[in-house]
Design a protein around this motif. Structure first.
Motif, PDB file in Angstrom:
ATOM      1  N   LYS A  88       0.860  -1.180   0.000  1.00  0.00           N
ATOM      2  CA  LYS A  88       0.000   0.000   0.000  1.00  0.00           C
ATOM      3  C   LYS A  88       0.894   1.228   0.000  1.00  0.00           C
ATOM      4  CE  LYS A  88      -2.735   2.254   3.311  1.00  0.00           C
ATOM      5  NZ  LYS A  88      -3.400   2.145   4.568  1.00  0.00           N
ATOM      6  N   MET A  89       0.766   2.040  -1.017  1.00  0.00           N
ATOM      7  CA  MET A  89       1.534   3.271  -1.097  1.00  0.00           C
ATOM      8  C   MET A  89       0.825   4.308  -0.242  1.00  0.00           C
ATOM      9  SD  MET A  89       4.247   4.531  -2.573  1.00  0.00           S
ATOM     10  CE  MET A  89       4.586   3.751  -4.121  1.00  0.00           C
ATOM     11  N   ALA A  90       1.596   5.008   0.566  1.00  0.00           N
ATOM     12  CA  ALA A  90       1.026   6.057   1.389  1.00  0.00           C
ATOM     13  C   ALA A  90       0.553   7.205   0.506  1.00  0.00           C
ATOM     14  CB  ALA A  90       2.072   6.551   2.379  1.00  0.00           C
ATOM     15  N   GLU A  91      -0.271   8.060   1.061  1.00  0.00           N
ATOM     16  CA  GLU A  91      -0.726   9.253   0.347  1.00  0.00           C
ATOM     17  C   GLU A  91       0.488  10.143   0.064  1.00  0.00           C
ATOM     18  OE1 GLU A  91      -3.875   9.727  -0.691  1.00  0.00           O
ATOM     19  OE2 GLU A  91      -4.155   7.698   0.081  1.00  0.00           O
ATOM     20  N   ASP A 114      20.815  10.027   3.650  1.00  0.00           N
ATOM     21  CA  ASP A 114      19.438  10.511   3.697  1.00  0.00           C
ATOM     22  C   ASP A 114      18.803  10.333   2.327  1.00  0.00           C
ATOM     23  OD1 ASP A 114      19.776  11.907   6.379  1.00  0.00           O
ATOM     24  OD2 ASP A 114      21.302  12.913   5.181  1.00  0.00           O
ATOM     25  N   TRP A 115      17.509  10.071   2.312  1.00  0.00           N
ATOM     26  CA  TRP A 115      16.773  10.036   1.052  1.00  0.00           C
ATOM     27  C   TRP A 115      15.321  10.369   1.310  1.00  0.00           C
ATOM     28  CZ3 TRP A 115      18.302   5.663   3.596  1.00  0.00           C
ATOM     29  CH2 TRP A 115      17.313   4.720   3.899  1.00  0.00           C
ATOM     30  N   GLU A 116      14.680  10.868   0.269  1.00  0.00           N
ATOM     31  CA  GLU A 116      13.267  11.206   0.335  1.00  0.00           C
ATOM     32  C   GLU A 116      12.491  10.105  -0.355  1.00  0.00           C
ATOM     33  OE1 GLU A 116      10.637  15.198  -0.241  1.00  0.00           O
ATOM     34  OE2 GLU A 116      12.072  14.734  -1.828  1.00  0.00           O
ATOM     35  N   SER A 117      11.379   9.692   0.274  1.00  0.00           N
ATOM     36  CA  SER A 117      10.609   8.600  -0.309  1.00  0.00           C
ATOM     37  C   SER A 117       9.194   8.598   0.257  1.00  0.00           C
ATOM     38  CB  SER A 117      11.268   7.258   0.005  1.00  0.00           C
ATOM     39  OG  SER A 117      11.222   7.015   1.415  1.00  0.00           O
ATOM     40  N   PRO A 118       8.289   7.944  -0.457  1.00  0.00           N
ATOM     41  CA  PRO A 118       6.958   7.736   0.117  1.00  0.00           C
ATOM     42  C   PRO A 118       7.052   6.639   1.173  1.00  0.00           C
ATOM     43  CG  PRO A 118       7.105   6.655  -1.988  1.00  0.00           C
ATOM     44  CD  PRO A 118       8.404   7.395  -1.795  1.00  0.00           C
ATOM     45  N   ARG A 144       4.866  11.408   2.153  1.00  0.00           N
ATOM     46  CA  ARG A 144       6.278  11.334   1.755  1.00  0.00           C
ATOM     47  C   ARG A 144       7.098  11.840   2.921  1.00  0.00           C
ATOM     48  NH1 ARG A 144       7.761  10.282  -3.294  1.00  0.00           N
ATOM     49  NH2 ARG A 144       9.746  11.360  -3.080  1.00  0.00           N
ATOM     50  N   GLY A 145       8.292  11.394   3.013  1.00  0.00           N
ATOM     51  CA  GLY A 145       9.139  11.837   4.105  1.00  0.00           C
ATOM     52  C   GLY A 145      10.592  11.586   3.780  1.00  0.00           C
ATOM     53  N   CYS A 200       9.345  13.977   8.598  1.00  0.00           N
ATOM     54  CA  CYS A 200       8.226  14.287   7.708  1.00  0.00           C
ATOM     55  C   CYS A 200       8.643  15.048   6.452  1.00  0.00           C
ATOM     56  CB  CYS A 200       7.131  15.042   8.467  1.00  0.00           C
ATOM     57  SG  CYS A 200       7.619  16.652   9.074  1.00  0.00           S
ATOM     58  N   SER A 201       9.854  15.643   6.425  1.00  0.00           N
ATOM     59  CA  SER A 201      10.255  16.427   5.259  1.00  0.00           C
ATOM     60  C   SER A 201      11.751  16.742   5.298  1.00  0.00           C
ATOM     61  CB  SER A 201       9.484  17.753   5.223  1.00  0.00           C
ATOM     62  OG  SER A 201       9.868  18.562   6.337  1.00  0.00           O
ATOM     63  N   LYS A 202      12.253  17.283   4.187  1.00  0.00           N
ATOM     64  CA  LYS A 202      13.645  17.732   4.152  1.00  0.00           C
ATOM     65  C   LYS A 202      13.853  18.882   5.138  1.00  0.00           C
ATOM     66  CE  LYS A 202      14.765  16.479  -0.613  1.00  0.00           C
ATOM     67  NZ  LYS A 202      15.134  17.016  -1.944  1.00  0.00           N
ATOM     68  N   GLU A 203      12.880  19.755   5.240  1.00  0.00           N
ATOM     69  CA  GLU A 203      12.971  20.864   6.196  1.00  0.00           C
ATOM     70  C   GLU A 203      13.056  20.324   7.623  1.00  0.00           C
ATOM     71  OE1 GLU A 203      13.154  24.685   7.884  1.00  0.00           O
ATOM     72  OE2 GLU A 203      13.680  23.897   5.915  1.00  0.00           O
ATOM     73  N   ALA A 204      12.297  19.268   7.926  1.00  0.00           N
ATOM     74  CA  ALA A 204      12.353  18.651   9.257  1.00  0.00           C
ATOM     75  C   ALA A 204      13.746  18.072   9.519  1.00  0.00           C
ATOM     76  CB  ALA A 204      11.292  17.563   9.390  1.00  0.00           C
ATOM     77  N   LEU A 205      14.407  17.550   8.484  1.00  0.00           N
ATOM     78  CA  LEU A 205      15.777  17.043   8.641  1.00  0.00           C
ATOM     79  C   LEU A 205      16.720  18.177   9.023  1.00  0.00           C
ATOM     80  CD1 LEU A 205      17.930  14.805   8.419  1.00  0.00           C
ATOM     81  CD2 LEU A 205      18.035  15.300   5.963  1.00  0.00           C
TER      82      LEU A 205
END
Length: 129
Positions: A13-16, A119-123, A20-21, A85-90
């Motif tokens: 199941k892909m998240a909404e 680090d990487w961004e992904s759903p 993404r995070g 939750c996001s790049k900004e949060a990182l």
């Protein structure tokens, strides 16, 4: 093998898109002579980072190798994964006073080598129905 097969109605199941995070993964080389108290402080300090805004989840633990596996750890014997939750949060996490304190007081004292972080961004992808 049969024991690894998923039930017939099981799907990924892909998240909404809003789910993404960023995954922040840290590999540590912990000294062989680190005491149980130092390892407990390492784990408790790491889990305390959940209080930083934008942190979704944290896991930490020793890496392992089974007899059927090649040892690919290159001396990295502990792993940390922080889901944000996001790049900004990182960015906020990286500069946060609690993160700086935990790194200085709980992580650096038990190290026997350099930290490796990626680090990487992904759903977020969930298993199950």
């Amino acid at each position: 093998p049969e024991e690894l097969q998923q039930p017939p109605n099981w799907k990924w199941k892909m998240a909404e898109p809003s789910e993404r995070g960023v995954d922040h993964v840290i590999l540590l080389k912990i000294r062989d002579d680190a005491t149980p108290e130092e390892l407990q402080r390492l784990e408790e300090g790491t889990y305390s980072l959940k209080a930083i805004p934008g942190v979704v989840a944290i896991t930490i633990g020793p890496s392992f190798v089974e007899d059927w596996m090649d040892d690919r750890r290159q001396g990295y014997n502990y792993c940390v994964r922080v889901r944000l939750c996001s790049k900004e949060a990182l960015r906020i996490y990286n500069d946060h006073d609690l993160h700086v304190k935990v790194k200085k007081e709980c992580i650096l004292p038990v190290l026997n080598g350099p930290i490796l972080a990626v680090d990487w961004e992904s759903p977020l992808v969930l298993g199950g129905n």
